[in-house]
Design a protein around this motif. Structure first.
Motif, PDB file in Angstrom:
ATOM      1  N   LEU A 102      59.828  40.745   7.717  1.00  0.00           N
ATOM      2  CA  LEU A 102      60.410  39.650   8.495  1.00  0.00           C
ATOM      3  C   LEU A 102      59.664  39.459   9.803  1.00  0.00           C
ATOM      4  N   ILE A 103      59.365  40.558  10.476  1.00  0.00           N
ATOM      5  CA  ILE A 103      58.623  40.489  11.750  1.00  0.00           C
ATOM      6  C   ILE A 103      57.239  39.892  11.523  1.00  0.00           C
ATOM      7  N   VAL A 104      56.558  40.335  10.465  1.00  0.00           N
ATOM      8  CA  VAL A 104      55.220  39.829  10.158  1.00  0.00           C
ATOM      9  C   VAL A 104      55.274  38.334   9.850  1.00  0.00           C
ATOM     10  N   SER A 105      56.248  37.916   9.058  1.00  0.00           N
ATOM     11  CA  SER A 105      56.378  36.505   8.699  1.00  0.00           C
ATOM     12  C   SER A 105      56.618  35.643   9.935  1.00  0.00           C
ATOM     13  N   LEU A 106      57.481  36.111  10.821  1.00  0.00           N
ATOM     14  CA  LEU A 106      57.750  35.375  12.056  1.00  0.00           C
ATOM     15  C   LEU A 106      56.511  35.308  12.939  1.00  0.00           C
ATOM     16  N   TYR A 107      55.770  36.408  13.009  1.00  0.00           N
ATOM     17  CA  TYR A 107      54.565  36.450  13.846  1.00  0.00           C
ATOM     18  C   TYR A 107      53.554  35.397  13.397  1.00  0.00           C
ATOM     19  N   TYR A 108      53.404  35.233  12.070  1.00  0.00           N
ATOM     20  CA  TYR A 108      52.427  34.279  11.543  1.00  0.00           C
ATOM     21  C   TYR A 108      53.055  32.895  11.286  1.00  0.00           C
ATOM     22  N   GLN A 109      54.297  32.713  11.754  1.00  0.00           N
ATOM     23  CA  GLN A 109      55.004  31.444  11.575  1.00  0.00           C
ATOM     24  C   GLN A 109      55.053  31.018  10.099  1.00  0.00           C
ATOM     25  N   ASN A 110      55.226  32.021   9.251  1.00  0.00           N
ATOM     26  CA  ASN A 110      55.344  31.808   7.806  1.00  0.00           C
ATOM     27  C   ASN A 110      56.830  31.690   7.484  1.00  0.00           C
ATOM     28  N   TYR A 111      57.370  30.501   7.656  1.00  0.00           N
ATOM     29  CA  TYR A 111      58.820  30.332   7.562  1.00  0.00           C
ATOM     30  C   TYR A 111      59.318  30.368   6.117  1.00  0.00           C
ATOM     31  N   TYR A 112      58.466  29.994   5.158  1.00  0.00           N
ATOM     32  CA  TYR A 112      58.835  30.210   3.761  1.00  0.00           C
ATOM     33  C   TYR A 112      58.960  31.708   3.495  1.00  0.00           C
ATOM     34  N   GLY A 113      58.080  32.475   4.119  1.00  0.00           N
ATOM     35  CA  GLY A 113      58.144  33.927   3.986  1.00  0.00           C
ATOM     36  C   GLY A 113      59.421  34.496   4.576  1.00  0.00           C
ATOM     37  N   GLU A 124      50.760  38.661   5.586  1.00  0.00           N
ATOM     38  CA  GLU A 124      51.355  37.622   6.424  1.00  0.00           C
ATOM     39  C   GLU A 124      52.754  37.255   5.948  1.00  0.00           C
ATOM     40  N   GLY A 125      53.369  38.134   5.152  1.00  0.00           N
ATOM     41  CA  GLY A 125      54.717  37.881   4.656  1.00  0.00           C
ATOM     42  C   GLY A 125      54.713  37.222   3.292  1.00  0.00           C
ATOM     43  N   PRO A 126      55.884  37.162   2.632  1.00  0.00           N
ATOM     44  CA  PRO A 126      55.971  36.515   1.317  1.00  0.00           C
ATOM     45  C   PRO A 126      55.454  35.083   1.351  1.00  0.00           C
TER      46      PRO A 126
END
Length: 387
Positions: free
Chosen positions: A64-75, A281-283
């Protein structure tokens, strides 16, 4: 057979039925059940009772932290969904019993027949769209013309069929006296034939070797060597036929384009793995980054070997390894202690199907396929809960 279930077990039955609804409705049902169980404290209790389950939270929090960091909101959305599904799986592990497992496996077979008939209606509609008035077996190349039943995509339905057929084989292996249960045997054979016919209509090529290996392994593990030999001979005969008649191979005319597309996707995934190999970079990373590499536009890396590394990185995947190891130990105990060779064979078949089908696609990363896989692979807990 007694079929009186607790309210906890009825939640599991509802979850099984929901898998045959459109995927978004299935996700809503599982989310609703999990939230309700969270409010009543059962989810928290499951995390306390299941060994190494805290690593699920660590894995999801890190992703979740990684996804937020890369602005991967689908992730972000996917990781929340993963946490919900993992949490429901833990609840399942606490309350699954032999009686409930027998019931839901029977239910899955009945519902697979429903899905198959729904798929046949869908196929007749496709034929009508092409103004074909008689029933013909035609394997279409276009994704929208390949049969998906209630599972959104033909490849997802193909994996569900692989799971269904192995489950039916499991029920057959559990029958020790075929003559005494001939009516059940005929029913199971009908269900297998019907599901395999719909597998043809999905046009999914990767499903066939995955299913063949899964069935052969089930027969080997349960020591049905003669039957295994017959099926293996049939598989080799089929391979020989397609080698000699390649034009008969399903969707043969687009097979070169198919591999070129996969090569493009994998090259793009590997390029991003090289620069983000620790955390990913997240899911759904592939969908997030393919434009950067002029990659083929799609949702994931179409590989069970590349996509997890692309999305979660080495550190992310390592964070959930202790939980996976604890599950594998539980599965292995079915074999080492000779508790249930048939169930062990079924779980191994599911794992092999994911690994083989996953060489060309990532169909396990979906609502229905992922949920069914998690629940069946967690079913070794019947021996813990009734010991």
């Amino acid at each position: 057979m007694k079929q009186h279930f607790t309210h906890h077990q009825r939640y599991i039955i509802v979850a099984i039925i929901s898998m045959f609804l459109p995927f978004y409705m299935c996700a809503i049902v599982i989310a609703f059940l999990t939230i309700r169980l969270l409010i009543t404290g059962e989810i928290q209790d499951a995390y306390k009772r299941i060994p190494r389950s805290r690593f699920i939270i660590i894995f999801c929090l890190l992703s979740l932290i990684v996804s937020l960091y890369y602005q991967n909101y689908y992730g972000v959305a996917c990781i929340i969904a993963l946490l919900v599904f993992f949490s429901f799986m833990l609840f399942y592990r606490v309350y699954i019993t032999h009686e409930l497992f027998d019931f839901i496996t029977d239910l899955l077979i009945v519902l697979s027949i429903f899905a198959a008939f729904y798929g046949l209606v869908e196929y007749i509609g496709v034929l009508n769209d092409y103004e074909i008035n008689q029933f013909e077996v035609i394997i279409f190349n276009s994704p929208q013309d390949r049969i998906n039943s209630v599972f959104f995509n033909a490849n997802y339905y193909a994996m569900m069929i692989e799971f269904f057929v192995c489950l039916i084989f499991y029920k057959i292996l559990k029958m020790k006296d075929y003559w005494h249960h001939m009516n059940y045997l005929i029913y199971y054979i009908f269900a297998i034939i019907l599901n395999l016919f719909l597998l043809v209509l999905t046009g999914c090529r990767t499903a066939w070797p995955a299913l063949a290996v899964g069935i052969v392994m089930m027969l080997l593990l349960d020591k049905h060597y003669k039957t295994c030999g017959v099926i293996l001979a049939g598989v080799l005969g089929g391979c020989g036929y397609f080698i000699l008649n390649p034009e008969k191979f399903p969707r043969f005319d687009n097979i070169i384009a198919y591999f070129k597309t996969r090569e493009n996707i994998w090259t793009t995934a590997i390029a991003n793995i090289k620069t983000h190999f620790l955390f990913g970079e997240g899911p759904m990373t592939y969908m997030h980054i393919y434009n950067q590499y002029n990659g083929h536009p799609t949702q994931h890396a179409h590989s069970v070997y590349l996509d997890p590394l692309l999305c979660f990185g080495i550190v992310g995947l390592a964070s959930i390894v202790p939980y996976v190891i604890s599950m594998l130990k539980g599965i292995y105990h079915l074999f080492s202690r000779k508790l249930d060779l048939e169930l062990f064979a079924l779980i191994i078949a599911y794992i092999l199907i994911v690994l083989i089908h996953g060489t060309m696609d990532y169909t396990i990363f979906f609502v229905q396929t992922g949920l069914l896989f998690l629940l069946i692979c967690s079913s070794y807990e019947v021996y813990t809960n009734e010991s």
